[in-house]
Every structure is written in C-alpha cells, then in structure tokens.
Scaffold this active site. Structure first.
Site, PDB file in Angstrom:
ATOM      1  N   GLU A 126       4.704  11.250  -8.428  1.00 22.23           N
ATOM      2  CA  GLU A 126       3.383  10.650  -8.330  1.00 22.23           C
ATOM      3  C   GLU A 126       3.099  10.397  -6.858  1.00 22.23           C
ATOM      4  O   GLU A 126       3.894   9.765  -6.158  1.00 22.23           O
ATOM      5  CB  GLU A 126       3.355   9.337  -9.123  1.00 22.23           C
ATOM      6  CG  GLU A 126       1.961   8.755  -9.275  1.00 22.23           C
ATOM      7  CD  GLU A 126       1.952   7.422 -10.032  1.00 22.23           C
ATOM      8  OE1 GLU A 126       2.911   7.156 -10.789  1.00 22.23           O
ATOM      9  OE2 GLU A 126       1.010   6.653  -9.846  1.00 22.23           O
ATOM     10  N   ASP A 130      -3.389  -2.879  -7.105  1.00 22.15           N
ATOM     11  CA  ASP A 130      -2.090  -2.857  -6.443  1.00 22.15           C
ATOM     12  C   ASP A 130      -1.719  -4.173  -5.791  1.00 22.15           C
ATOM     13  O   ASP A 130      -2.562  -4.860  -5.215  1.00 22.15           O
ATOM     14  CB  ASP A 130      -2.063  -1.736  -5.393  1.00 22.15           C
ATOM     15  CG  ASP A 130      -1.998  -0.375  -6.049  1.00 22.15           C
ATOM     16  OD1 ASP A 130      -1.078  -0.162  -6.860  1.00 22.15           O
ATOM     17  OD2 ASP A 130      -2.875   0.457  -5.780  1.00 22.15           O
TER      18      ASP A 130
END
Lengths: 278, 405
Positions: A52, A63
C-alpha cells in the site's frame, strides 16, 4: 492489464499456500524520494505480499500524528500524485507480480483530472483506497476505475452495520479493508476478541479477502490479523521505525530503508508462521 | 416564511446533500453511519414542534432575540448614499451569531443521546458559544483551536475555560481553523459512540451545511420582518462577511427568492487577493473536496490545500460553505473581498461613528459597505450583518496599530 487482476491472483496464490498476506504501507517521498523508492523496491524481498502506497495530502483527516508527519515530510520532499505514480512505474519495471494499492484523499485525485485512473493503471497500480469517498460519492471515480481495471478497495468500520455493509461490499472489489478500531491511524489497537467477532460478521456477506488495518503494529498482532482475516496492513509502526532513524533535520541515514525492511521481514515471518486451511 | 416556489432557490440541498455540484458527504467510512444518523435525527427534530419551540424559547430568553435592526444614521450621512442598517447579531448572548445554530445542535445532540460535545473554532466565537451551551445543558465540551488562534484570541480561550470547556491547541499545518477542523473530525472518528461534533459553519458533510443554515436563517427571517416594519419594503442589498459563510447564509437564505434583493458576500482579502496571503476561496480558489464537502478551495495545482490568511481568525479558512459555491456559480450572490487594512479602517470608523465596536469579521462586510454605499442613491436600503462584537479583537487591533495595552 491482461489476465487475472494482480490482487485476486495474489490472494488466490496465498490461499493455496495456506497463509495470510502482509501488506506494508509506505508514504510516497517520505522522507525523500530515493529512500522511499529503496523501501518500495525492497518490500517484496522482505516479505510484502501486497503493497500500500500513500500519496501525501495536506489534510489527512483519517490519519493520526505518525502518518500526518510522514505526509508532511513527503510533501516537503516534493511529493505529488504524478510523482507517486512515477514511483510505482519504476517499481513495476522490476516487479510484475506484487499488487500495489494506492491510498489517498480525493482532492489531489480530482485535481489530477479525469485521466487519473487510466494513468494509475498504466503505471502499475492495481487498486485504490480513497479515504474520503464513500460509495455514496463514488459515481464519478468508480466508472473510471472500473474502465481502467482498478479495484476499488473499500473500508468497513466497526460502525458499519449489516445493512450498510451490504451496500459497501457491493461497491468493493479486490479485497475488503477492515478498519479495526473507531479512530484514526496509529493510535490504539483492537483486541483479538473484537476482531474474532467482527470478521465473521463480514464473511457472512462476502467471499472477498479481508485485510485488517489500523492498530496492527507488532509481529504478534500481524500474525493474529492474518489468522482471523486474510491479511494485515501495517502502516504507522513502519513509519515509526523510519522516523526514529531520521537525523535532526529529518533526513534519512544510509541504513534507514534497511531498518524499515528488517521490520517488514519480522512482520512477514510472523504472518507466515500462521498456517491456514486452504 | 414564504413557501418555496417550484423554481425556488431555497430548495437545496437535494437528497445527497448537494447544492448543484457542491456539498455531499465526503467522509471516511467510520463516520458515514453517524452522519446519516445526524441527518435522520435532524429531519425528525425540525418537524417536532416541541423541539422547535424549545429552541425558540432559548433564542428569546437566553440569547436575547430578535436582535435589533439598527439604522446607522451617522454612518449613512457620512457616506452620503444608501441607507445603512445593521442586523445586530453582535448583541446576542456570547457576542456573535454562532449561538443560534449551537443551541439547535446541542439540543439535537441531547435528543440523540450523545453525552460529549466537540467543536472547532477559529476566532473563538463558535467555541465560546458551544462551551456556553454545554454549560447550560451540563455536557462536557472539548474545543479544538489552532495554536496560532489560541495565541491571537486569548480572551475567548479564557472564556471557554471559564465556561468549563477543555481547549485543545492544534499544532498541525498552519495551526488555524482548517487544522482545528481536521482535529475535530479525527476526534469524532475516535469517539463516535458518545460524541456529537458541533460544526460552527455551513460547511462539513451533509447535513451540517443545511442544518447550520436553517438555524442561522433566523437572522434573515427577522431582518425581513424588521425591514418591512421600518421601511415598508424589502432591502435592496444584503452584505455579509464570508469565512465558512454561516452568518451570510443566515441573512441571505430567506431572501434568495426575492429577485429585487441583491446580495454581496465579502471574503477576507488579507494582504490582497493578488498576494499569497488571503482567504478568498470563491474569488481565487477552485472547486475541490475538503472536510466532507465539495466546494471552492484555496489549493495549489496539485490539489494540496493552501494556508489561508486573514487578520480575522474567523475568516481564516481556505474553503467556504457549499451553498455559497453554488450561489456563486449561478451568480445569485456576488462575492467580493476586503483587505486586512480596509477591515481595520472600518473597525475604527464604526467604533467612532456608531459607538459599536465590530468584530473583525463583520468589519470586512462594513469595509465593502463603505466602498459601495456612497455610489448608491439615498433611497436604497442596505442591511449589513453585524454578526459579532469586537471585544475579542481589541488586542489584535491594538497590536496592529502599534498601541501597547
């Protein structure tokens, strides 16, 4: 792309092998392009089954501080979406088999323009995770992704109920990314009991492989995720290894990439120690 | 209020939360179920007379509504053109319009069974309003505020703390409103089970732009009745400052279908829209996706969000509410801008001539009024939204003017 999509092919091969997938994450251009490229190229050899790659964004709402700082370092080093695709293209020149999932936020993709999916596929990207595009808002990007042969990997969260899950699954291909916690990346971890309850709930509705991410940090946790589901995504823990090795100015040292790859190898070895029924 | 006509401009958003191509619900999957729950709860609440009556009771007896419509006579004479009225939302309890939508949202949070409130704030007005409502409703409150704003809005930080709120300084990015909103969304994702995110402006994912607009529309609804009572007719021009755009949406919305009423939204031009330091998203930005909605954004060629700049912390935001983006595209509202310096001059002029110290946010609207009123005939009527009072800004203004306090 011809034949079986790389993601489906890789999960099928792992199933035949009787083991789960390790999916390490790296932020493009973190802390600089060359180091990130070294890590990316080194991933398969260290035991990555899928990769990824994150494209930095100024406002990564999902995040935690670790990935936020990785993104800021990446942006400072000149990361763009086009630059990220170029990294994938260079990686692809030496590796035709390891699937690559590009993770990002929608605004840089919109800004790139309508050719994005075609260009991403041509560069060697296999699937997309667009954090802030739920199925309800995918009417623009999804046809483009499908036309380019890109899998749309969707997130299922602990908050996703059964009715909604069916809707999300219908819009997913490649694999399911199970967000193990209600929270942002790199904060807390789910317990084995929580995962053991959540994953069968998803399995009832889909035959797609399921990877677990958010809070998977240690080899033990990665092994547990691979046992309960079909794969483990490890992001913040790897970025922590990288960040801890940077000098005071935030620059990589000669051994920085190798330190990250050593950690990937430790995670891979744990994941591979779990034997699963084919 | 008039029933919207079939071709009304007051029918948005559609079922997907879109105003034309803008708005929507661009959030991570973890938040999606909760956003849908808020939407459902709001739809039920707004059709519940008991809920709406309680909100109106609070507006009357706690906030002090209706706010007056004040004919700024000295200013009108000095400028020598159109008649200038101020809609005085700076007289609300807590000193700005923010409290109108906050009370509605905190009531909704209670109704949804949420036990913790979070909010973002720029100038601190929305944070103070949220902390106030949370004190009244006995709910714990956490306010995210950019560290830069914590520094330049100290009085409001202290107010929030007095009211029992926890103020969390946000240090990511430029440490202003945008970053506070990121942090608010992150906290919400982590605490969906018990937390309600009280968004302060007409931005964010659907239903927030609609819901905040609906609550703030009390401003325009009152102004319309007050102007009819004062002049026997509708105003010719509405002027309001635009950060996220909640005070402007509140004033404009009830007039959108009145073709004779022109509307000007005033963005913050900072050091000038041709410099890199401004917050004029509609004037200089282009459409993109941030904070859950599609709208005009200040962004670079690669889609990275740029830092906004304004002397006013409340306008220091690189986006704008999606309904404004749509009204901009269809040209129903004209969007213009005023610089830091123009706002500062307006701030001082208003203080001296009307005895009203405006917040730096409406000082931008006033700067525009000062520019255009003189060229308008004397029988024309302007309503400017005086959406906040300037007490919180006196330190910033003093510093800028080189005065030590």
């Amino acid at each position: 792309m011809t034949g079986i999509p790389r993601i489906a092919a890789r999960f099928a091969a792992l199933r035949a092998e009787g083991r789960g997938a390790l999916i390490p994450f790296l932020e493009a251009f973190d802390p600089d392009r060359a180091t990130a490229m070294e890590i990316l190229r080194g991933f398969p050899g260290a035991g990555a089954d899928l990769i990824e790659i994150g494209c930095p964004f100024t406002d990564p709402m999902a995040d935690g501080p670790t990935v936020q700082r990785a993104g800021q370092r990446g942006l400072k080093a000149g990361a763009t979406l086009a630059g990220t695709l170029q990294m994938v293209r260079e990686f692809r020149a030496g590796d035709a088999a390891t699937p690559i999932i590009l993770m990002g936020y929608y605004n840089p993709i919109l800004s790139y323009g309508a050719n994005f999916c075609a260009d991403a596929a041509a560069a060697g990207v296999d699937g997309l995770i667009i954090v802030d595009v739920p199925p309800e808002e995918a009417d623009e990007i999804e046809p483009q992704a499908r036309a380019a042969g890109l899998d749309m990997i969707r997130l299922i969260a602990p908050t996703t109920d059964d009715a909604r899950m069916i809707k999300v699954l219908a819009a997913t291909s490649g694999f399911i990314y199970y967000v193990a916690i209600t929270g942002i990346t790199g904060t807390r971890s789910a317990t084995g009991a929580e995962l053991a309850e959540a994953i069968p709930r998803i399995r009832k509705h889909t035959k797609l492989p399921i990877a677990i991410g958010f809070g998977v940090r240690t080899p033990e946790q990665a092994a547990e995720a691979a046992r309960i589901a079909d794969g483990a995504v490890v992001a913040s823990a790897l970025i922590d290894v990288l960040a801890a090795d940077l000098d005071a100015e935030g620059h990589a040292k000669p051994g920085t990439a190798q330190k990250v790859l050593d950690q990937v190898a430790a995670l891979a070895s744990a994941v591979r120690s779990v034997k699963k029924g084919a | 209020m008039n029933k919207p006509l079939p071709n009304s401009l007051r029918q948005g958003p559609d079922a997907r939360g879109r105003f034309g191509p803008y708005g929507g619900r661009f959030v991570a999957e973890t938040l999606m179920p909760l956003i849908l729950e808020v939407e459902k709860a709001y739809e039920e609440a707004k059709h519940d007379p008991a809920f709406m009556n309680e909100w109106r009771r609070l507006l009357t007896h706690y906030v002090g509504r209706p706010s007056p419509l004040w004919l700024a006579e000295r200013l009108t004479q000095k400028l020598g053109g159109a008649k200038i009225y101020f809609k005085r939302d700076e007289l609300n309890h807590t000193g700005a319009h923010k409290i109108n939508a906050v009370l509605g949202q905190i009531m909704l949070a209670k109704r949804m069974g949420k036990t913790r409130i979070i909010a973002e704030t720029g100038a601190g007005q929305h944070g103070v309003a949220t902390a106030t409502a949370c004190a009244l409703f006995d709910l714990p409150c956490t306010v995210f505020m950019g560290a830069t704003d914590v520094e330049r809005q100290q009085p409001n930080v202290f107010r929030m703390k007095l009211l029992g709120a926890e103020v969390v300084p946000v240090t990511s990015g430029a440490a202003t409103l945008k970053d506070a909103m990121n942090e608010g969304l992150r906290d919400w994702v982590a605490n969906v089970h018990d937390t309600y995110y009280c968004i302060g402006t007409v931005a964010g994912p659907h239903p927030f732009p609609m819901m905040v607009r609906d609550f703030q529309s009390v401003i325009g609804t009152e102004a319309r009745e007050q102007m009819m009572a004062a002049e026997g007719r509708l105003p010719d021009l509405l002027v309001a400052a635009i950060g996220g755009g909640s005070n402007a949406m509140g004033l404009f919305y009830p007039f959108l279908d009145d073709a004779s009423v022109a509307m000007h939204g005033v963005e913050a031009a900072g050091k000038g829209v041709d410099t890199e330091e401004h917050a004029a998203s509609l004037t200089k930005g282009r459409p993109g996706v941030l904070h859950g909605n599609r709208t005009y954004l200040l962004q670079d060629e690669f889609g990275q969000i740029m830092e906004a700049h304004s002397i006013s912390a409340g306008l220091d935001y690189p986006g704008v509410g999606p309904e404004h983006s749509w009204l901009h595209d269809i040209k129903r509202v004209e969007y213009t801008s005023a610089t830091d310096d123009e706002a500062l001059s307006a701030f001082q002029l208003c203080s001296k001539m009307e005895g009203i110290i405006p917040a730096l946010e409406p000082a931008h609207a006033l700067a525009h009024v000062i520019k255009i009123a003189p060229s308008m005939p004397k029988d024309k009527l302007i309503i400017m939204n005086m959406c906040g009072r300037g007490d919180k800004d006196i330190f910033t203004v003093a510093r800028t003017l080189g005065v030590s306090m």
